[in-house]
Each structure stands twice: as C-alpha cells, then as structure tokens.
Scaffold this active site. Structure first.
Site, PDB file in Angstrom:
ATOM      1  N   GLN A 215       0.865  -1.184   0.000  1.00  0.00           N
ATOM      2  CA  GLN A 215       0.000   0.000   0.000  1.00  0.00           C
ATOM      3  C   GLN A 215       0.903   1.235   0.000  1.00  0.00           C
ATOM      4  O   GLN A 215       1.460   1.603   1.036  1.00  0.00           O
ATOM      5  CB  GLN A 215      -0.914  -0.024   1.223  1.00  0.00           C
ATOM      6  CG  GLN A 215      -1.689  -1.332   1.388  1.00  0.00           C
ATOM      7  CD  GLN A 215      -2.793  -1.497   0.376  1.00  0.00           C
ATOM      8  OE1 GLN A 215      -3.826  -0.841   0.454  1.00  0.00           O
ATOM      9  NE2 GLN A 215      -2.582  -2.388  -0.601  1.00  0.00           N
ATOM     10  N   ARG A 235      -4.352   4.078   4.504  1.00  0.00           N
ATOM     11  CA  ARG A 235      -3.707   4.809   3.415  1.00  0.00           C
ATOM     12  C   ARG A 235      -4.051   4.152   2.083  1.00  0.00           C
ATOM     13  O   ARG A 235      -4.492   2.993   2.015  1.00  0.00           O
ATOM     14  CB  ARG A 235      -2.201   4.855   3.610  1.00  0.00           C
ATOM     15  CG  ARG A 235      -1.444   3.554   3.447  1.00  0.00           C
ATOM     16  CD  ARG A 235       0.055   3.823   3.573  1.00  0.00           C
ATOM     17  NE  ARG A 235       0.862   2.616   3.416  1.00  0.00           N
ATOM     18  CZ  ARG A 235       1.292   1.867   4.414  1.00  0.00           C
ATOM     19  NH1 ARG A 235       0.973   2.185   5.663  1.00  0.00           N
ATOM     20  NH2 ARG A 235       2.035   0.810   4.175  1.00  0.00           N
ATOM     21  N   ALA A 256     -11.693   2.784   4.268  1.00  0.00           N
ATOM     22  CA  ALA A 256     -10.711   1.892   3.651  1.00  0.00           C
ATOM     23  C   ALA A 256      -9.832   2.627   2.646  1.00  0.00           C
ATOM     24  O   ALA A 256     -10.016   3.821   2.376  1.00  0.00           O
ATOM     25  CB  ALA A 256     -11.426   0.723   2.990  1.00  0.00           C
ATOM     26  N   HIS A 257      -8.902   1.877   2.060  1.00  0.00           N
ATOM     27  CA  HIS A 257      -7.925   2.497   1.156  1.00  0.00           C
ATOM     28  C   HIS A 257      -8.580   3.052  -0.107  1.00  0.00           C
ATOM     29  O   HIS A 257      -9.561   2.532  -0.613  1.00  0.00           O
ATOM     30  CB  HIS A 257      -6.803   1.516   0.801  1.00  0.00           C
ATOM     31  CG  HIS A 257      -7.238   0.277   0.070  1.00  0.00           C
ATOM     32  ND1 HIS A 257      -6.394  -0.775  -0.112  1.00  0.00           N
ATOM     33  CD2 HIS A 257      -8.401  -0.080  -0.507  1.00  0.00           C
ATOM     34  CE1 HIS A 257      -7.014  -1.721  -0.794  1.00  0.00           C
ATOM     35  NE2 HIS A 257      -8.237  -1.321  -1.037  1.00  0.00           N
ATOM     36  N   ASN A 258      -8.004   4.148  -0.588  1.00  0.00           N
ATOM     37  CA  ASN A 258      -8.414   4.827  -1.827  1.00  0.00           C
ATOM     38  C   ASN A 258      -9.768   5.520  -1.734  1.00  0.00           C
ATOM     39  O   ASN A 258     -10.255   6.039  -2.745  1.00  0.00           O
ATOM     40  CB  ASN A 258      -8.449   3.858  -3.014  1.00  0.00           C
ATOM     41  CG  ASN A 258      -7.102   3.236  -3.321  1.00  0.00           C
ATOM     42  OD1 ASN A 258      -6.081   3.651  -2.784  1.00  0.00           O
ATOM     43  ND2 ASN A 258      -7.099   2.234  -4.184  1.00  0.00           N
TER      44      ASN A 258
END
Length: 366
Positions: A215, A235, A256-258
């Site tokens: 990540q 991240r 969560a990510h993104n």
C-alpha cells in the site's frame, strides 16, 4: 465539591453581548443588561443560565424552564415562561454553539483546557522533526524523523507521529493516536485512539494463498476536519485516501484504502466505507451504514442507519434498507410486509377460533 465543569469559563456576558455573538434579537431590550452565568439544558437550567429550544419535542420543557434566558426560533418565542428572556434567532442550536464557543473556548479543541504549553521532557521528538513555535507535546508522545507540525497544534499523550507526517496549525491530535503516511491540514481535530495511514486491506487472493499488495499511497486530510475516537483510516494502495475539508467523522468509523470523502460530508458512528468508494460533498451516512467498494454516493445524498449500500446513489437522494434502495420504496416494502404479517395473524386467529379442540368433539354419542 467537584466543579460542575472541567473547562474554564472565559466570561459572564450580558444578554446584549450574547445577542451580538449570534446575531439574535432580544424580545425586550430591557433585558439587555442581564448577565448570563452559564449555559444549561432546558430541564436543568436555573436563574442565571442560558438555554435554547430548537426541537418542538421539548416545547413543554421550555414552558417550565427556570432559565434566565433562551435562544428560540420566532414561532416559539411566546411560549417562554415568565422571567425567561428570549433571544430570537433563526437557528437556535447553531446560535448556542457560537455562545458556548465564546464561553468555553478551550472545550472546542481537546488538549487545550488546562493551559499546558511546550514539549514535555517525557516525550520523544526526533532531531530531524520540525515543530513550529507554540506546539504542545504531551508526555509519552513520539514524533518521528522528518515530521512537521504547525504552530498551536497539541499532540496528546502517547500519540505516535510517524516519519515524514505533516500536520498543520491549530490542530489537536488525541492521546494514543497513531499517524503515518499522512498529510493533515489546519484546524484538524483528531480524538483519542484514532489510527491513520496504516495498510489498507490489499491482497491478491488465490488458490495458492493470498499475496500482500504493498500500500504505497497516502492519507490526505484537509482543513477543518474532525475525526472521532477510535476511527481507522487506511492509506491508499496506489493513490491517496482523501478526507475533504470540513468533513465530520463520528467515533468508530472505518474508511478503507483509496476512499474519497467529500467536503463537509458526515459519517456517523460505526459506518464503514469499503475501498475506492467516493462519498460526495455534504453527503451523510447514518450509524452502522455500510458502503460496498468502488461505489459513488452522490453529493448531498443521505444513507439511513444500518443500510447496506450495494449500488451507486444519485446526488441528493435518500436511501435505506439492506440492500439499500430509495427511502420511499423501502418504506413501502416495510409497510407491505407489516400488512401481510397482520393479515396472516388475523387469518390464523380465525382458524383457531373456528376449530373445536374438545376431546369429544365430532365423536359418537354413547
């Protein structure tokens, strides 16, 4: 005896001053010089206290309040009891927020109530970290190499600020919070126990095992965001996770990510947003709402509590249920199920009342 407040009060204003703070109008100018000693709820207010009425549900409590004065909408002003001065304003709750900010300025930003200043000798600040004048670092906090923190920001006890993290001015980082791979704007309030910038849940799943996907993105938190206790913000995987300016995130939310959270969006407690989804500007998620991955919640949309969202939601719409659907459709289905259940129960009762359960019923006479 324990003090009634943990936070110091800045002043005891007159009603004229209170009116000027929140652009309210005194119903009777003769009350202009009356002094407000504190603020209180309608049912707990006493002589000298300022209260407010914003919800008609509490109208009866307003009619019997012992408060010295109240912030009220124009339609409720005449319901004030004798002796209670009224300050008429279009948004009483918002007006009360202005007043409380003036009376208790240290309560607005956690960690600033008791006038602690400087960097505690019981903290650890790396030699290459850069802290502007006026930063407060509480005992046990760790600030990593290359981190940058702006003037007026408070770093709470045992917080960990990772390498290269940048935090703007006049913010507050709560106790035991951990921050890594993040850029944080000005006036951001982060309550205790928040975790920002840890790995997103990224794995290439397969029959031979699940391969970890590095990540490599960041977390970008813009100005004037507030993040409640226990929140986790991953991240990005290959781009950034972003929280837009003015967004308000309640306790125990998972991002969560993104994910991109729009400006002034509101995420209520225990809601969760799966990877790569977008929450539009001024959108709102109710408590325990769940958003599946790669979806778009339009600007101004509202998601009801405990909803399970599996498809995009157009701007401005209200959705509820699991799986979520437009709120009117959801309510129609709930009403239909209730009606069918009632009809089934009624039918069962009729069948039971028409059946004779006596042992000899239908038997031959002796």
């Amino acid at each position: 005896m324990t003090k009634i407040r943990f936070f110091p009060q800045s002043s005891a204003p007159t009603l004229a001053e209170v009116a000027s703070w929140c652009e309210a109008t005194l119903s009777d100018e003769k009350d202009a010089d009356r002094v407000v000693s504190d603020v209180a709820a309608l049912d707990q207010a006493g002589p000298g206290d300022l209260t407010f009425l914003d919800n008609p549900k509490y109208l009866e409590a307003f009619r019997t309040t012992r408060a010295a004065a109240a912030l009220v909408a124009p339609r409720f002003a005449r319901a004030a009891p004798p002796g209670c001065a009224t300050l008429v304003v279009r948004e009483p709750y918002r007006a009360m927020a202005h007043v409380m900010t003036r009376l208790y300025p240290s309560a607005r930003k956690p960690g600033s109530a008791f006038g602690v200043t400087g960097i505690s000798p019981a903290s650890h600040v790396h030699a290459t970290a850069r802290l502007e004048a006026g930063v407060v670092v509480d005992p046990g906090a760790v600030i990593g190499p290359g981190a940058e923190i702006g003037a007026g920001t408070v770093i709470g006890a045992n917080a960990v600020i990772g390498p290269g993290v940048r935090i703007g001015r006049d913010g507050s980082i709560g106790a035991t919070t951990t921050i890594q791979a993040a850029l944080i704007g000005d006036r951001v309030i982060i309550h205790p126990g928040v975790h920002i910038g840890q790995d997103g849940f990224g794995f290439a799943l397969g029959a031979r095992g699940h391969l970890k996907v590095p990540q490599v993105g960041r977390v970008i938190i813009q100005d004037d965001v507030e993040i409640g206790a226990g929140v986790a913000i991953d991240r990005g995987a290959n781009r950034d996770t972003v929280v837009g300016e003015g967004a308000k995130i309640d306790n125990l939310v998972m991002i969560a990510h993104n994910v991109v959270v729009g400006r002034h969006a509101v995420l209520v407690s225990q809601s969760g947003v799966s990877g790569s989804s977008v929450i539009g500007d001024f959108a709102a998620l109710g408590g325990q709402a769940g958003i599946a991955g790669h979806l778009r919640i339009g600007a101004g949309a509202q998601v009801a509590a405990a909803a399970g969202v599996m498809t995009d939601i157009p701007p401005g719409e209200r959705w509820g249920g699991a799986p979520a659907k437009p709120i009117r459709e959801f309510f129609r289905e709930v009403a239909l199920v209730k009606k069918l259940a009632a009809a089934r129960a009624d039918s069962s009762m009729k069948e039971e009342s028409g059946h004779d359960h006596r042992p000899d019923a239908g038997g031959k006479g002796g």
